[in-house]
Motif scaffolding. Sequence first.
Motif, PDB file in Angstrom:
ATOM      1  N   PRO A 140      -9.504 -15.540  61.973  1.00  0.00           N
ATOM      2  CA  PRO A 140     -10.536 -16.567  61.798  1.00  0.00           C
ATOM      3  C   PRO A 140     -11.950 -15.984  61.811  1.00  0.00           C
ATOM      4  O   PRO A 140     -12.267 -15.093  62.601  1.00  0.00           O
ATOM      5  N   ASP A 141     -12.784 -16.514  60.919  1.00  0.00           N
ATOM      6  CA  ASP A 141     -14.229 -16.341  61.020  1.00  0.00           C
ATOM      7  C   ASP A 141     -14.725 -17.642  61.637  1.00  0.00           C
ATOM      8  O   ASP A 141     -15.259 -18.519  60.956  1.00  0.00           O
ATOM      9  N   SER A 177     -13.819  -8.336  53.921  1.00  0.00           N
ATOM     10  CA  SER A 177     -12.884  -7.539  53.129  1.00  0.00           C
ATOM     11  C   SER A 177     -12.559  -6.231  53.850  1.00  0.00           C
ATOM     12  O   SER A 177     -11.396  -5.810  53.925  1.00  0.00           O
ATOM     13  N   ALA A 178     -13.587  -5.584  54.400  1.00  0.00           N
ATOM     14  CA  ALA A 178     -13.379  -4.326  55.115  1.00  0.00           C
ATOM     15  C   ALA A 178     -12.517  -4.532  56.360  1.00  0.00           C
ATOM     16  O   ALA A 178     -11.673  -3.684  56.695  1.00  0.00           O
ATOM     17  N   ALA A 231     -16.323 -17.723  49.685  1.00  0.00           N
ATOM     18  CA  ALA A 231     -16.534 -16.329  49.286  1.00  0.00           C
ATOM     19  C   ALA A 231     -15.788 -15.375  50.219  1.00  0.00           C
ATOM     20  O   ALA A 231     -15.164 -14.398  49.765  1.00  0.00           O
ATOM     21  N   ASN A 232     -15.822 -15.640  51.522  1.00  0.00           N
ATOM     22  CA  ASN A 232     -15.105 -14.781  52.464  1.00  0.00           C
ATOM     23  C   ASN A 232     -13.594 -14.889  52.283  1.00  0.00           C
ATOM     24  O   ASN A 232     -12.874 -13.891  52.380  1.00  0.00           O
ATOM     25  N   SER A 233     -13.104 -16.098  52.014  1.00  0.00           N
ATOM     26  CA  SER A 233     -11.665 -16.275  51.783  1.00  0.00           C
ATOM     27  C   SER A 233     -11.219 -15.494  50.556  1.00  0.00           C
ATOM     28  O   SER A 233     -10.166 -14.836  50.560  1.00  0.00           O
ATOM     29  N   LEU A 234     -12.005 -15.563  49.489  1.00  0.00           N
ATOM     30  CA  LEU A 234     -11.660 -14.840  48.269  1.00  0.00           C
ATOM     31  C   LEU A 234     -11.739 -13.329  48.481  1.00  0.00           C
ATOM     32  O   LEU A 234     -10.911 -12.566  47.951  1.00  0.00           O
TER      33      LEU A 234
END
Length: 401
Positions: free
Chosen positions: A174-175, A186-187, A217-220
């Motif tokens: 989770p974020d 991604s990293a 954007a973070n999910s992708l």
Amino acid sequence: MTSTPQSDRVLIFDTTLRDGEQSPGCSMGLEGKLRMARQLARLRVDIVEAGFPAVSEGDHEAVRAIAREVEGPRIAALARCVPGDIEAAWDALRDAPRPRLHVFLATSALHREFKLRMAKREIVRRTSESVAAARELTEDVEFSPEDGSRTEPDFLAEVVETAIEAGAATVNIPDTVGYTMPAEFSALIGHLRRTVPNIDRAVISVHCHNDLGMAVANSLAAIGAGARQVECTVNGIGERAGNASLEEVVMSLRTRQDLYAATTGIDTREIYPSSRLLCEITGMVVQRNKAVVGQNAFAHEAGIHQHGVLRNRATYEIMRPQDVGVPGNVLVLGKHSGRHALRARLGELGFAPAESEMDAIFRDFKRLADRIREVDDADLTALMGQREVGGPAPPGEARAT
């Protein structure tokens, strides 16, 4: 952005009924939850997180009803890593054909010190014991290290490895507070894939919040790095600024197959009906310019855009409205509209003015649009009738009064 190496399936874990309901003003009763859960089944989400049974009798009863009555998706319930929560979640879920227990424990230094008052060693022990206890009840166990994106990467890897070893089939990162950025996230997913030795035994999931507008954007970015489950909500509802929007994630993957060789099992034609039903149940209306499901998502007012769409839809539309359950696009007639859209709409209404008349008609239309902002069919009919018979009531008068 790293694209997926081959075509692969991304599971859609819908948490509209759990995290989404935690959005202020979006509380749902039992009947509303059941209606929404049935629609999510028609949408063909893979997992429905039906609620958090330990928080209230109402949530417990709603999860139990959904587990018994809704067919198709796996039904999940959330529990903290404490025995009472796990027992309550399982009691609500036990009648589901495919139940999932979702257990979570915070792992970041901030949460360890100020919320849990636990040392790292205790976090690891509690994770192992709780996942193992859930695994004794069902084979489908998911573990989430809350505030994972702000947890030290090496400690996060240790906790994830422990959860998988104890029996978690899905590990969800989770974020929690919407803090991370796509390259960072991604990293982090890449770090877990490289350093957790048993990571191939579990599905990597992500759960992103939208506090900085980065949830989708973070999910992708995580999908590009190898995540294969996304936790999201219809209309992006959820705590504070909300969760990753289901419709935006799904249609991004579908529209940009050139970047993401990943697919979902979603019936995209049910996206708009799902959005509308949620609005009806919660009373929370989406903004007009909301991507995919907003009122303006397939509407065009600028004359240049309207001319392009009339010639070829793809000039200004990257998705077909019908693919998300919207009947069609809309050419809004206002002060920015051009002659092509006006002539097209007049033709649909049965008027066929000669080209020599169009200059005067267009001039009258622009004057009207400056006054009432959006010109509807009744206004156009009145405008054309006034030109033909010199009627006394100018167009737009009914709305002005």
